[in-house]
Write an enzyme that holds these catalytic residues in place. Sequence first.
Site, PDB file in Angstrom:
ATOM      1  N   ASN A  80       0.873  -1.168   0.000  1.00 44.53           N
ATOM      2  CA  ASN A  80       0.000   0.000   0.000  1.00 44.53           C
ATOM      3  C   ASN A  80       0.917   1.228   0.000  1.00 44.53           C
ATOM      4  O   ASN A  80       1.475   1.590   1.030  1.00 44.53           O
ATOM      5  CB  ASN A  80      -0.872  -0.055   1.258  1.00 44.53           C
ATOM      6  CG  ASN A  80      -1.817   1.122   1.355  1.00 44.53           C
ATOM      7  OD1 ASN A  80      -1.801   2.033   0.518  1.00 44.53           O
ATOM      8  ND2 ASN A  80      -2.651   1.114   2.377  1.00 44.53           N
ATOM      9  N   ARG A  96      -2.604  -2.177  -3.406  1.00 42.26           N
ATOM     10  CA  ARG A  96      -3.814  -1.406  -3.166  1.00 42.26           C
ATOM     11  C   ARG A  96      -3.742  -0.165  -4.049  1.00 42.26           C
ATOM     12  O   ARG A  96      -2.757   0.578  -3.998  1.00 42.26           O
ATOM     13  CB  ARG A  96      -3.884  -0.992  -1.704  1.00 42.26           C
ATOM     14  CG  ARG A  96      -5.048  -0.073  -1.462  1.00 42.26           C
ATOM     15  CD  ARG A  96      -5.057   0.436  -0.041  1.00 42.26           C
ATOM     16  NE  ARG A  96      -6.177   1.332   0.126  1.00 42.26           N
ATOM     17  CZ  ARG A  96      -6.101   2.493   0.758  1.00 42.26           C
ATOM     18  NH1 ARG A  96      -4.958   2.891   1.281  1.00 42.26           N
ATOM     19  NH2 ARG A  96      -7.157   3.248   0.882  1.00 42.26           N
ATOM     20  N   HIS A 106     -12.925   2.615   0.411  1.00 43.88           N
ATOM     21  CA  HIS A 106     -12.957   1.509   1.377  1.00 43.88           C
ATOM     22  C   HIS A 106     -13.703   0.296   0.808  1.00 43.88           C
ATOM     23  O   HIS A 106     -14.205  -0.540   1.554  1.00 43.88           O
ATOM     24  CB  HIS A 106     -13.697   1.899   2.687  1.00 43.88           C
ATOM     25  CG  HIS A 106     -13.033   2.960   3.503  1.00 43.88           C
ATOM     26  ND1 HIS A 106     -13.750   3.980   4.102  1.00 43.88           N
ATOM     27  CD2 HIS A 106     -11.750   3.164   3.834  1.00 43.88           C
ATOM     28  CE1 HIS A 106     -12.932   4.770   4.756  1.00 43.88           C
ATOM     29  NE2 HIS A 106     -11.698   4.288   4.618  1.00 43.88           N
ATOM     30  N   ARG A 161     -11.576  14.851   8.701  1.00 46.97           N
ATOM     31  CA  ARG A 161     -12.337  15.335   7.541  1.00 46.97           C
ATOM     32  C   ARG A 161     -13.741  15.757   7.960  1.00 46.97           C
ATOM     33  O   ARG A 161     -14.371  15.099   8.797  1.00 46.97           O
ATOM     34  CB  ARG A 161     -12.467  14.239   6.481  1.00 46.97           C
ATOM     35  CG  ARG A 161     -11.151  13.859   5.831  1.00 46.97           C
ATOM     36  CD  ARG A 161     -11.428  12.955   4.621  1.00 46.97           C
ATOM     37  NE  ARG A 161     -10.202  12.379   4.114  1.00 46.97           N
ATOM     38  CZ  ARG A 161      -9.936  11.075   4.116  1.00 46.97           C
ATOM     39  NH1 ARG A 161     -10.820  10.206   4.599  1.00 46.97           N
ATOM     40  NH2 ARG A 161      -8.801  10.627   3.626  1.00 46.97           N
ATOM     41  N   GLU A 172      -8.195  -5.672   5.191  1.00 47.85           N
ATOM     42  CA  GLU A 172      -8.042  -5.303   3.786  1.00 47.85           C
ATOM     43  C   GLU A 172      -6.855  -6.006   3.136  1.00 47.85           C
ATOM     44  O   GLU A 172      -6.908  -6.382   1.966  1.00 47.85           O
ATOM     45  CB  GLU A 172      -7.903  -3.774   3.679  1.00 47.85           C
ATOM     46  CG  GLU A 172      -9.232  -3.082   3.937  1.00 47.85           C
ATOM     47  CD  GLU A 172      -9.115  -1.599   4.244  1.00 47.85           C
ATOM     48  OE1 GLU A 172      -8.679  -1.273   5.373  1.00 47.85           O
ATOM     49  OE2 GLU A 172      -9.452  -0.787   3.382  1.00 47.85           O
TER      50      GLU A 172
END
Length: 400
Positions: free
Chosen positions: A7, A91, A180, A241, A385
Amino acid sequence: MKVLVLNCGSSSLKYQLIDSDTEAVLAKGLCERIGIDGSCISHQPVGGEKVKEEADMPDHTAAVKMVIEKLTDEKAGVISSLEEIGAVGHRVVHGGEDFSEAVVIDEAVIHAIEGCSDLAPLHNPANLIGIRSCQAIMPGVPMVAVFDTAFHQTMPKKAYLYGLPYEYYRKYKIRRYGFHGTSHDFVSKRAAQILGKDRKDLKIIVCHLGNGASVSAVKYGESVDTSMGLTPLEGLIMGTRSGDMDPAILSFLAEKEGLDAAQVIEICNKKSGVLGLSDGASSDFRDLVLAAEEGNEQAGHALEAYAYRVGKYIGAYAAAMNGVDVIAFTAGVGENNAEVRAMVAQYIGYLGTNIDPERNRIRGEEVILSDEGAKVVTMVVPTNEELAIARETVRLTKKS
Ligand code: ADP
């Protein structure tokens, strides 16, 4: 087969080496500050000691080399040579409308990922650098790209179009993509499996509550809506966020504070969410729960606003699917933060969730929170993941 899962961020690289036969993690680690002074690697062979050391990593190719060095190191290593790595899973953040599932990487795929860089200018170029670096260091080893957006490509137009002039979708592909996806897919699948049911028979709402957070509506096995949008800024209030807000705030704030658009968006991405709402107390939910318990009112308000937004999305997605059978909590906060889950529970009881406060205290493991016979089964399903990426990598490279 041993699968290396990567990743890559703009200055970081997270990795795991997974044995796909046993699905065990053999080693994992993180390279930080790639291309910046003070670059370092943390490496942990599972069951062994974690080592963190400074290492010169002027670029991602050097970082991938460093990872291989660690994986094959006499002391901290878990394999004897590079040849043991059968495939690499990358990813990739944005697959735009080109990718509705993972793919084996070839030049055409690389070109298409480049084409999506406009939509994720910070992430896709970094992902591509990781891919190119592996091609240079491990030529011939098959590689797979697993996209954060792919699972949500099943959303219908009514869910992915914004109420903007249609020409902007035509010209620039401005629409909801969602992120996601690997986690929403993994968790909804696992939730059905735990219940001994087929995902194709269920309406599932997945709440991925981490630093970044999103909710998705998974109807009969397909994502039909999700809270993140063109970028990961939309939807829930997150660690830093803002999530949903009146878009007119952007120009208002720019004018008042003398900022340009990029600076305002930076505030919305990095200084908002529960960090901003708590007046800077923290973006970490553990800290916030503690602070609120110790009387920090603003931390309490931040948590309340956060949970309220999650509750509203669950209600919205129950409507979107005209019903819901399962609600699954996942990721750092969803798996571990019983306090936040209890706050969300206040807004969803009317659905028939019957959450047992005792079971809700359990942290970090698969657990059904609802009482037996509840109309809607609420549960915690830890996400993974990296494992999902490794599985996709094996599925596609075995075929090819
Ligand atoms: P990321 O989006 O960075 O992958 P994570 O899924 O790791 O984020 O989630 C990070 C959040 O999870 C943090 O706010 C942290 O407070 C929360 N968290 C992690 N472990 C625990 C725990 N044991 N108890 C409460 N909260 C936790």
